[in-house]
Write an enzyme that holds these catalytic residues in place. Structure first.
Site, PDB file in Angstrom:
ATOM      1  CG  HIS A  98      13.594 -18.897  27.259  1.00 21.23           C
ATOM      2  ND1 HIS A  98      13.910 -18.884  28.590  1.00 21.23           N
ATOM      3  CD2 HIS A  98      12.614 -19.822  27.116  1.00 21.23           C
ATOM      4  CE1 HIS A  98      13.155 -19.774  29.227  1.00 21.23           C
ATOM      5  NE2 HIS A  98      12.345 -20.350  28.353  1.00 21.23           N
ATOM      6  CG  HIS A 100       9.147 -21.302  24.407  1.00 27.05           C
ATOM      7  ND1 HIS A 100       9.660 -22.566  24.584  1.00 27.05           N
ATOM      8  CD2 HIS A 100       9.227 -20.703  25.621  1.00 27.05           C
ATOM      9  CE1 HIS A 100      10.018 -22.735  25.851  1.00 27.05           C
ATOM     10  NE2 HIS A 100       9.764 -21.622  26.497  1.00 27.05           N
TER      11      HIS A 100
END
Ligand code: AMP
Ligand code: ZN
Length: 137
Positions: A98, A100
């Protein structure tokens, strides 16, 4: 295998979803550095950055940029951090790749700068050679 982000993709876990298409989904981080802290993930479970197929990155980074525009303009942020923690040593806590997007404000008081190291004599060149010899295209 239990993965909270796969659960979000499959709607088994609630999330404040910001964007979704065939391959990518973005939602608000549940424990934000600043409100609006968002995450962009591939829907397929890849443990970290190096596991993601190279040809998916055009799409991923395009979404990261569009989302960043939304976060920055929607919240009048003064700046933003885009980061990805990979591996326990780097602080990764959810092992589904992922990115951020963290909106930053002049007054938020965070300092992401760490203690910086210095290279010894000749070490910089040695390190560059090690990296260059391991790059595969
Ligand atoms: P990292 O520590 O880089 O692996 O980032 C994982 C992030 O996922 C953290 O910032 C968590 O706050 C966030 N997170 C964990 N569970 C959830 C959830 N259910 N919904 C949204 N964000 C989450
Ligand atoms: Zn997953």
């Amino acid at each position: 295998m239990q993965c909270i982000f796969c659960d979000i993709v499959e709607r088994k876990e609630k999330a404040e979803i910001l964007f979704e298409d065939e391959n990518i989904i973005s939602f608000l981080d549940i424990n934000p550095f600043n409100v609006g802290h968002s995450l962009v993930i591939p829907k397929t479970h890849y443990e970290n950055f190096l596991d993601v197929p190279n040809d998916l990155f055009g799409e991923i980074f395009s979404v990261v940029q569009q989302l960043t525009k939304g976060v920055v303009h929607g919240l009048q942020a003064d700046g933003y951090n885009i980061l990805s923690n990979n591996g326990r040593a780097a602080g990764q806590s959810v092992f589904h790749c992922h990115f951020h997007i963290i909106p930053r404000f002049e007054t938020d008081g965070y300092k992401f700068k760490m203690d910086l190291k210095k290279y010894g004599n000749g070490e910089m060149n040695l390190i560059a050679e090690k990296i260059k010899s391991a790059i595969l295209f």
